[in-house]
Write a protein that holds these residues in place. Structure first.
Motif, mmCIF file in Angstrom:
data_model
loop_
_atom_site.group_PDB
_atom_site.id
_atom_site.type_symbol
_atom_site.label_atom_id
_atom_site.label_comp_id
_atom_site.label_asym_id
_atom_site.label_seq_id
_atom_site.Cartn_x
_atom_site.Cartn_y
_atom_site.Cartn_z
ATOM 1 N N THR A 1 0.843 -1.195 0.000
ATOM 2 C CA THR A 1 0.000 0.000 0.000
ATOM 3 C C THR A 1 0.880 1.247 0.000
ATOM 4 O O THR A 1 0.584 2.227 -0.681
ATOM 5 C CB THR A 1 -0.898 0.006 1.271
ATOM 6 O OG1 THR A 1 -1.442 -1.302 1.424
ATOM 7 C CG2 THR A 1 -2.015 0.997 1.164
ATOM 8 N N GLY B 1 -0.731 -3.052 -11.856
ATOM 9 C CA GLY B 1 -1.379 -4.160 -11.160
ATOM 10 C C GLY B 1 -0.619 -4.540 -9.905
ATOM 11 O O GLY B 1 0.453 -4.006 -9.619
ATOM 12 N N SER C 1 -6.417 -1.385 -7.920
ATOM 13 C CA SER C 1 -7.759 -1.665 -8.458
ATOM 14 C C SER C 1 -7.939 -0.882 -9.755
ATOM 15 O O SER C 1 -7.153 0.027 -10.053
ATOM 16 C CB SER C 1 -8.818 -1.196 -7.456
ATOM 17 O OG SER C 1 -8.681 0.212 -7.279
ATOM 18 N N GLN C 2 -8.996 -1.208 -10.477
ATOM 19 C CA GLN C 2 -9.317 -0.450 -11.695
ATOM 20 C C GLN C 2 -9.542 1.027 -11.346
ATOM 21 O O GLN C 2 -9.068 1.932 -12.047
ATOM 22 C CB GLN C 2 -10.569 -1.045 -12.351
ATOM 23 C CG GLN C 2 -10.994 -0.317 -13.634
ATOM 24 C CD GLN C 2 -9.983 -0.478 -14.769
ATOM 25 O OE1 GLN C 2 -9.695 -1.589 -15.176
ATOM 26 N NE2 GLN C 2 -9.434 0.632 -15.257
ATOM 27 N N GLU C 3 -10.226 1.233 -10.241
ATOM 28 C CA GLU C 3 -10.531 2.605 -9.806
ATOM 29 C C GLU C 3 -9.240 3.389 -9.579
ATOM 30 O O GLU C 3 -9.089 4.533 -10.023
ATOM 31 C CB GLU C 3 -11.338 2.515 -8.509
ATOM 32 C CG GLU C 3 -12.052 3.782 -8.145
ATOM 33 C CD GLU C 3 -12.776 3.616 -6.807
ATOM 34 O OE1 GLU C 3 -12.518 2.626 -6.080
ATOM 35 O OE2 GLU C 3 -13.578 4.501 -6.493
ATOM 36 N N PHE D 1 -5.463 -1.708 -16.303
ATOM 37 C CA PHE D 1 -5.271 -2.429 -15.041
ATOM 38 C C PHE D 1 -5.580 -3.891 -15.312
ATOM 39 O O PHE D 1 -6.427 -4.211 -16.141
ATOM 40 C CB PHE D 1 -6.245 -1.896 -13.969
ATOM 41 C CG PHE D 1 -6.475 -2.869 -12.838
ATOM 42 C CD1 PHE D 1 -5.515 -3.044 -11.844
ATOM 43 C CD2 PHE D 1 -7.641 -3.647 -12.784
ATOM 44 C CE1 PHE D 1 -5.712 -3.958 -10.808
ATOM 45 C CE2 PHE D 1 -7.836 -4.566 -11.748
ATOM 46 C CZ PHE D 1 -6.873 -4.718 -10.764
ATOM 47 N N PRO E 1 -5.978 -7.679 -12.953
ATOM 48 C CA PRO E 1 -5.923 -8.276 -11.608
ATOM 49 C C PRO E 1 -4.961 -9.447 -11.481
ATOM 50 O O PRO E 1 -4.583 -9.807 -10.363
ATOM 51 C CB PRO E 1 -7.369 -8.748 -11.380
ATOM 52 C CG PRO E 1 -7.930 -8.953 -12.746
ATOM 53 C CD PRO E 1 -7.237 -7.986 -13.656
#
Ligand code: B1M
Length: 210
Positions: free
Chosen positions: A150, A176, A181-183, A193, A195
């Protein structure tokens, strides 16, 4: 116990030397490469949860990572195809401050097998290094940024922004990693993006042909 279960348990236990043999035995027993890979990814999830719970520490995470890397070496020829490198060049790396590379290596493997030449800058890669790699290789059409912490999402944002502000053109940026996230990708101005490693290859192809 099925050998695939042994692979899972021994990755979690960080028994790197045992893994190549066990992976081969699991394959011989009929488990698919994709299922064995998933079992090792699951082990890393378990180790991560144990780390969060204070039941294991950094050395155990490191040993599990080494064990998984040994397993991936055995699976690599089975997971990748023989695509001729004709879709372009992809520069990949884990962003600055971040040393996690198993996911990045899987993504690299899958994008390569989709037909890209890969330039892997490794881990802890600063924005300048990504920019120089694009400058030095005039056929780069995809830049792939991985991040697992993070705390390194800020470095990911800075790298995307620096690439966009560099004046260099002709490439798209994919991001990624577990906390991405996509957001978030939209928010930091990335072009794509994905996953997981398989969908990163699909996204790289899609962006390269756009
Ligand atoms: Co670290 N670590 N780690 N670690 N580690 C995590 C990530 C963590 C979730 C564990 C936990 O607390 N539960 C946590 C992060 C928390 C957070 O920020 N949200 C954490 C922490 C805290 C840390 C340290 C800070 C611990 C410390 O020192 N106190 C430290 C940081 C060091 C640093 O980077 N500066 C640290 C260190 C390490 C090791 C070096 C010991 C080792 C890494 C060794 C290595 O990579 N060679 C390690 C490991 C092994 C993990 C866990 C257990 C496993 C990571 C992994 O390889 N997963 C991890 C827990 C977990 O993931 N649940 C954890 C398997 C891999 C296949 O998955 O990388 O997610 P992943 O990749 C996936 C997707 O994310 C995606 O595709 C892959 C699968 O298909 N993907 C992309 C990845 N990149 C992509 C790019 C794309 C698209 C998809 O497009 C470009």
């Amino acid at each position: 116990m099925a050998k695939i279960e042994d692979v899972k348990a021994m990755v979690e236990a960080g028994k790197a030397k045992l893994i190549p043999g066990l992976v081969q035995e699991a394959l011989d027993e009929g488990s698919s490469a994709a299922d064995i890979l998933q079992s090792m990814i699951d082990s890393m999830g378990i180790i991560g949860d144990k780390f969060s719970a204070g039941e294991v520490f950094v050395p155990e995470m490191l040993m599990a990572a080494k064990a998984m890397s040994k397993g991936v070496e055995v699976l690599k020829p089975l997971l990748t195809g023989n695509a001729a490198s004709s879709l372009g060049t992809c520069v990949i790396g884990t962003v600055q401050g971040d040393l996690h590379d198993i996911g990045k290596n899987l993504v690299s493997m899958m994008i390569e097998s989709a037909g890209f030449k890969m330039i892997d800058l490794g881990v802890d890669v600063g924005a300048e290094k990504f920019i120089n790699a694009v400058k030095e290789n005039n056929d780069v059409n995809v830049v792939a940024l991985s991040g697992l912490l993070t705390t390194t999402l800020l470095a990911m944002r800075e790298t995307v922004q620096a690439l966009k502000a560099s004046g260099l053109t002709g490439f798209k940026v994919i991001v990624g990693g577990a906390p991405v996230s996509q957001e978030m990708a939209d928010e930091i101005g990335a072009d794509g993006f994905a996953p997981d490693a398989g969908s990163a290859a699909v996204k790289a192809k899609e962006l390269a042909s756009a």
